[in-house]
Write an enzyme that holds these catalytic residues in place. Sequence first.
Site, PDB file in Angstrom:
ATOM      1  N   TYR A   1       0.812  -1.048   0.417  1.00 22.31           N
ATOM      2  CA  TYR A   1       0.051   0.080  -0.193  1.00 22.31           C
ATOM      3  C   TYR A   1       0.789   1.251  -0.407  1.00 22.31           C
ATOM      4  O   TYR A   1       1.120   2.404  -0.487  1.00 22.31           O
ATOM      5  CB  TYR A   1      -1.453  -0.075   1.487  1.00 22.31           C
ATOM      6  CG  TYR A   1      -2.162   1.385   1.645  1.00 22.31           C
ATOM      7  CD1 TYR A   1      -3.301   0.467   0.893  1.00 22.31           C
ATOM      8  CD2 TYR A   1      -1.557   2.354   2.052  1.00 22.31           C
ATOM      9  CE1 TYR A   1      -3.772   1.505   1.033  1.00 22.31           C
ATOM     10  CE2 TYR A   1      -2.578   3.683   2.138  1.00 22.31           C
ATOM     11  CZ  TYR A   1      -3.869   2.941   1.197  1.00 22.31           C
ATOM     12  OH  TYR A   1      -4.588   4.009   1.146  1.00 22.31           O
TER      13      TYR A   1
ATOM     14  N   LYS B   1       1.539   4.134  -2.894  1.00 19.48           N
ATOM     15  CA  LYS B   1       0.403   6.021  -2.392  1.00 19.48           C
ATOM     16  C   LYS B   1       2.016   6.773  -2.699  1.00 19.48           C
ATOM     17  O   LYS B   1       1.569   7.640  -3.336  1.00 19.48           O
ATOM     18  CB  LYS B   1       0.569   5.475  -1.070  1.00 19.48           C
ATOM     19  CG  LYS B   1      -1.224   5.623  -0.620  1.00 19.48           C
ATOM     20  CD  LYS B   1      -2.305   5.721  -2.301  1.00 19.48           C
ATOM     21  CE  LYS B   1      -3.173   5.145  -1.548  1.00 19.48           C
ATOM     22  NZ  LYS B   1      -4.567   5.444  -2.059  1.00 19.48           N
TER      23      LYS B   1
ATOM     24  N   ILE C   1      -9.334  10.726   7.817  1.00 21.03           N
ATOM     25  CA  ILE C   1      -9.598  11.595   7.553  1.00 21.03           C
ATOM     26  C   ILE C   1     -11.449  11.272   8.229  1.00 21.03           C
ATOM     27  O   ILE C   1     -11.836  10.131   8.005  1.00 21.03           O
ATOM     28  CB  ILE C   1     -10.424  11.786   6.141  1.00 21.03           C
ATOM     29  CG1 ILE C   1      -8.788  12.567   5.657  1.00 21.03           C
ATOM     30  CG2 ILE C   1     -11.491  13.300   5.792  1.00 21.03           C
ATOM     31  CD1 ILE C   1      -8.664  13.786   6.460  1.00 21.03           C
TER      32      ILE C   1
ATOM     33  N   THR D   1     -14.587   9.954   8.068  1.00 22.92           N
ATOM     34  CA  THR D   1     -15.627   8.756   7.070  1.00 22.92           C
ATOM     35  C   THR D   1     -16.083   7.904   7.361  1.00 22.92           C
ATOM     36  O   THR D   1     -15.494   7.460   8.551  1.00 22.92           O
ATOM     37  CB  THR D   1     -14.577   8.964   5.650  1.00 22.92           C
ATOM     38  OG1 THR D   1     -13.482   8.445   6.193  1.00 22.92           O
ATOM     39  CG2 THR D   1     -14.141  10.002   4.909  1.00 22.92           C
TER      40      THR D   1
END
Length: 171
Positions: free
Chosen positions: A63, A67, A96, A98
């Site tokens: 990952y 990124k 964040i 969410t």
Amino acid sequence: MLEEFGNIIASGGAGVVIASQSGHRLPPLTVEQNRALAATPVEELLGLPFLQPDQVTDSLHAYQIAKRGNSLRVMAEAVRWGKRGARLNTISPGIIITPLAKDELTGPRGEGYRRMIESSPAGRAGTPDEVGTVGALLMGPDGGFITGSDILMDGGVTAAYWYGELAEVRN
């Protein structure tokens, strides 16, 4: 300058790609590895020596590389976009709030996520509106001199990861 894209001729404009704070936690790559991630045709990426299964240690490592690759590819593509007067950048948000983040915070890795937030200089998670505000800056006239950049907006989690309390836990 004008360039034709399909049936559309465009000049100017701006684009934003969402990456992740995770790309900033990958240890430094070599100049050659950065260049390869930025410029290798997509269909050839998995042939790169440093992306082989014996080199990518786990799913987090994969990952982080992906990124980092997002940011590097955008940086390289910004040069091409600039030839038509357009800008391209990435935003690398941290945690964040969410629905997905709420699930993560209460899931099996929730303790680690909460530790990241608590150890960050901001001491809190971000909001979708904050990401939107940075996106609006990058897409609008006030961001006219920003291109080929990656905006890390993680409340300082990455700073704490490399130089603060999270570095102490990591070592």
